[in-house]
Design a protein around this motif. Structure first.
Motif, PDB file in Angstrom:
ATOM      1  N   PHE A  34       0.811  -1.231   0.000  1.00 16.97           N
ATOM      2  CA  PHE A  34       0.000   0.000   0.000  1.00 16.97           C
ATOM      3  C   PHE A  34       0.841   1.277   0.000  1.00 16.97           C
ATOM      4  CE2 PHE A  34      -3.129  -3.055   1.693  1.00 16.97           C
ATOM      5  CZ  PHE A  34      -4.121  -2.849   0.747  1.00 16.97           C
ATOM      6  N   SER A  42      -0.823   4.656  -0.746  1.00 17.15           N
ATOM      7  CA  SER A  42      -1.607   4.837  -1.973  1.00 17.15           C
ATOM      8  C   SER A  42      -2.055   3.495  -2.509  1.00 17.15           C
ATOM      9  CB  SER A  42      -0.773   5.556  -3.038  1.00 17.15           C
ATOM     10  OG  SER A  42       0.019   4.616  -3.728  1.00 17.15           O
ATOM     11  N   LEU A  43      -3.039   3.557  -3.413  1.00 19.67           N
ATOM     12  CA  LEU A  43      -3.514   2.335  -4.065  1.00 19.67           C
ATOM     13  C   LEU A  43      -2.941   2.240  -5.480  1.00 19.67           C
ATOM     14  CD1 LEU A  43      -7.239   2.328  -2.893  1.00 19.67           C
ATOM     15  CD2 LEU A  43      -5.385   0.843  -2.102  1.00 19.67           C
ATOM     16  N   TYR A  46      -1.817  -1.092  -6.899  1.00 19.19           N
ATOM     17  CA  TYR A  46      -2.881  -2.008  -7.321  1.00 19.19           C
ATOM     18  C   TYR A  46      -3.424  -1.591  -8.676  1.00 19.19           C
ATOM     19  CZ  TYR A  46      -2.708  -4.483  -2.948  1.00 19.19           C
ATOM     20  OH  TYR A  46      -2.283  -5.264  -1.940  1.00 19.19           O
ATOM     21  N   THR A 244       2.974  -5.774  -4.063  1.00 17.42           N
ATOM     22  CA  THR A 244       1.652  -5.914  -4.668  1.00 17.42           C
ATOM     23  C   THR A 244       1.573  -7.176  -5.523  1.00 17.42           C
ATOM     24  OG1 THR A 244       1.536  -3.526  -4.739  1.00 17.42           O
ATOM     25  CG2 THR A 244      -0.095  -4.738  -6.025  1.00 17.42           C
TER      26      THR A 244
END
Lengths: 267, 369
Positions: A34, A42-43, A46, A244
């Motif tokens: 993350f 932050s995303l 992803y 991730t």
């Protein structure tokens, strides 16, 4: 009460191990996934994963893992089937397992020697008049070496399943009119499917994240999720993106485990 | 009547590699619609005969015919024969319905027809309503019935049963004996039943083949075999026997334990050495004076239906007596028996000679009448 307590005491080393080396790393990986390169939550990682680059990489990982698993299965099943029926099956099995005790890196280097431009494989091709070919750093060599490495892990569970099979079931199928192929399709294969599933799990999941072989044997021509994770952690230092990808790999692994989960039927 | 014979063995020998032969030059015929039992101790070759008929193994020499066709090279899956296995060999991944339907599905029968046939077969073995059960959830007796249903549903000419009752407890075994016999009569299919249990064999069979060491020792109806055993092995294996050496003085007169007795056997040489069999239940306890033999009781067992007395005569021969009368240990008693109870066996007589001799004097009886 005493026994319950002492049983718990025996569990402590295992619990510590799991906590330190399984649970903590997974939490850390999820945590890092993350954060972006600058250390902000932050995303973005992803979102990044669902772009063409990474999806293609995932697809190619799956494709190679699938090929490796399928070829291993195609080689391992008949081998196991044959082994169960031979006289010294335990000895043969041992001979098949022994190579898996040798360090993976050593085996990879051995194959570099064999498949190299002046290696044994090319000597042979030369001798039969085909001429020297580029073998190393191709898809072929990658899949070949991977299959070679994984095959004992595929053979073992299938061998076990086959040797547990009651031979009078085969007589019974034959007696009821089944040909050899029908017997295989209707009796032998369904009854050894658990072994096949286990073998596929043991092969497919690690094959998804192979990275050393992709570099040494495939010369980075094959980029899998495993390679990407390695690159992010060691080269680009983008731990967030690497994590991730790892999170997705873990999810995929659980999915595969769930899909191929063993549902044993009573014998 | 040329169709009466369903299975024929013609000088069949079976040998595995260099081991001694399991079957030695065996020939026999099996008639349609009867209940046959292959009886013998373990290793006598009875299961090998079954496997040869089923097609799981091939004869080393000799020919096997089923329904007049030579089947030596026909594989098991193309023979009109079905087997009920000792361990039932039910498919653990299939439920009861699919186990029974296995053979029909291979024949590519239509679903509706399969359902009807499986239903019928299951009701034949009293398993109506068990279609969707898993095999693992069934008792030994129920599995047994599924195995039988799986065999009969294919409507074979012959059903082979390889010690199918040996894993059941005594009560269930007796019940299944009745059921199997009943089933065979209703279906009219030939049953070939393998067992080492002589009581089972006597109770169920039309015909018994007694086997030992890869050879058929004697074949015949249960009564024939029980009353007229051909040799010591058969006499000993089928029921309990008192066997003593004797001499056939002349027709209808035999000498043993130093005395001469009237008997009903004939057709032997004068003064031929023989063995004499008297069944324990044919010996009656009486007083010393009235008995044909004088013996001392040295042990007594209560067997429920009768007492089993073990006695010795003056020569040291042991006599087993089954009697509802009781005697005390140490008692000196007399044993009485009828001439018909004495059965005389020639030493080393082959089955053919034995049959010829028996036939010869039954014919004489006819002429006499």
């Amino acid at each position: 009460m005493q026994s319950k307590l002492s049983r718990r005491i025996y569990l402590i080393p295992y619990a510590i191990w799991i906590a330190l080396f399984v649970v903590t790393p997974i939490i850390l990986v999820v945590y890092y996934s993350f954060y972006d390169l600058d250390g902000n939550f932050s995303l973005e990682n992803y979102r990044q994963f669902f772009t063409a680059v990474y999806l293609k990489m995932t697809l190619s990982s799956f494709w190679y893992a699938f090929l490796i698993t399928a070829i291993s299965l195609l080689v391992a099943y008949p081998t196991a089937y044959f082994l169960v029926r031979t006289k010294h099956s335990q000895l043969w099995l041992l001979l098949i397992i022994v190579p898996s005790w040798v360090n993976l890196l050593l085996k990879a280097y051995a194959f570099i020697g064999i498949f190299g431009k002046y290696g044994a494989a090319n000597h042979f091709l030369e001798a039969i008049g085909i001429g020297t070919k580029q073998i190393l750093f191709t898809d072929f060599s990658f899949i070949f070496v991977s299959v070679y490495i994984f095959i004992p892990f595929m053979i073992l569970p299938i061998f076990n399943a086959l040797s547990e099979l009651n031979p009078s079931l085969l007589d019974a199928a034959n007696d009821l009119g089944a040909s050899r192929w029908t017997t295989f399709r209707r009796v032998i294969f369904p009854l050894t499917i658990d072994g096949v599933k286990t073998g596929c799990q043991i092969v497919f999941i690690p094959a998804l994240s192979l990275f050393m072989l992709t570099r040494l044997i495939a010369g980075n021509r094959v980029i899998t999720l495993g390679t990407a994770i390695e690159q992010h952690f060691l080269v680009t230092q983008d731990w967030g993106m690497g994590s991730t990808i790892a999170v997705f790999l873990i999810i995929i692994m659980f999915l595969i485990m769930a899909l191929t989960g063993n549902r044993k039927r009573g014998v | 009547m040329e169709n009466a014979v369903i299975i024929q063995f013609n000088h069949v020998t079976k040998q595995y590699q260099n081991d001694p032969a399991v079957l030695k030059d065996v020939s026999f015929e099996i008639e349609r619609g009867k209940f046959y039992t292959l009886l013998g101790p373990s290793g006598c070759g009875k299961t090998t005969i079954l496997r040869l008929i089923a097609g799981f193994t091939e004869a080393t020499t000799g020919d096997i015919f089923i329904d007049g066709k030579k089947v030596n090279t026909i594989p098991a899956n193309r023979r009109q024969v079905n087997t009920v296995f000792q361990d039932y060999a039910l498919f653990p991944h299939l439920n009861v319905f699919e186990n029974v339907a296995f053979g029909l599905r291979i024949k590519k029968m239509k679903q509706a027809q399969i359902e009807a046939k499986v239903k019928e077969a299951l009701s034949f073995v009293n398993l109506k309503g068990y279609e969707n059960r898993e095999i693992s959830g069934m008792s030994g007796g129920q599995r047994q019935r599924v195995a039988i249903a799986r065999a009969i549903v294919n409507e074979p000419e012959v059903i082979l049963l390889d010690e199918p009752l040996s894993a059941l407890d005594l009560k269930l075994r007796t019940q299944m004996q009745y059921e199997l016999r009943e089933l065979q009569k209703r279906l009219g299919i030939t049953f070939i039943f393998v067992t080492h249990d002589q009581e089972e064999a006597l109770a169920m069979s039309d015909e018994i083949f007694v086997l030992n060491e890869g050879k058929i020792q004697q074949s015949g109806t249960p009564i024939d075999i029980y009353d007229e055993p051909i040799n010591r092995f058969v006499a000993d294996f089928i029921g309990e026997s008192n066997i003593v050496p004797g001499i056939m003085i002349e027709d209808f007169l035999v000498e043993f334990v130093g005395k001469r007795f009237d008997c009903v056997d004939q057709g032997m040489n004068t003064n031929e050495p023989v063995e004499v069999v008297i069944r324990p239940e044919d010996l009656e306890i009486t007083t010393r004076e009235q008995g044909k033999l004088q013996v001392t009781v040295h042990s007594l067992l209560f067997r429920g239906v009768h007492y089993e007395l073990s006695c010795t005569d003056e020569d040291g021969n042991e006599w087993l007596v089954h009697s509802t009368k009781k005697a005390a240990i140490g008692d000196e008693i007399g044993l009485y028996f009828d001439p018909e109870s004495i059965h005389v066996m020639r030493l080393g007589e082959s089955e053919e000679d034995f049959d010829r001799r028996l036939e010869a004097y039954t014919e004489e009886d006819h002429h006499a009448k």
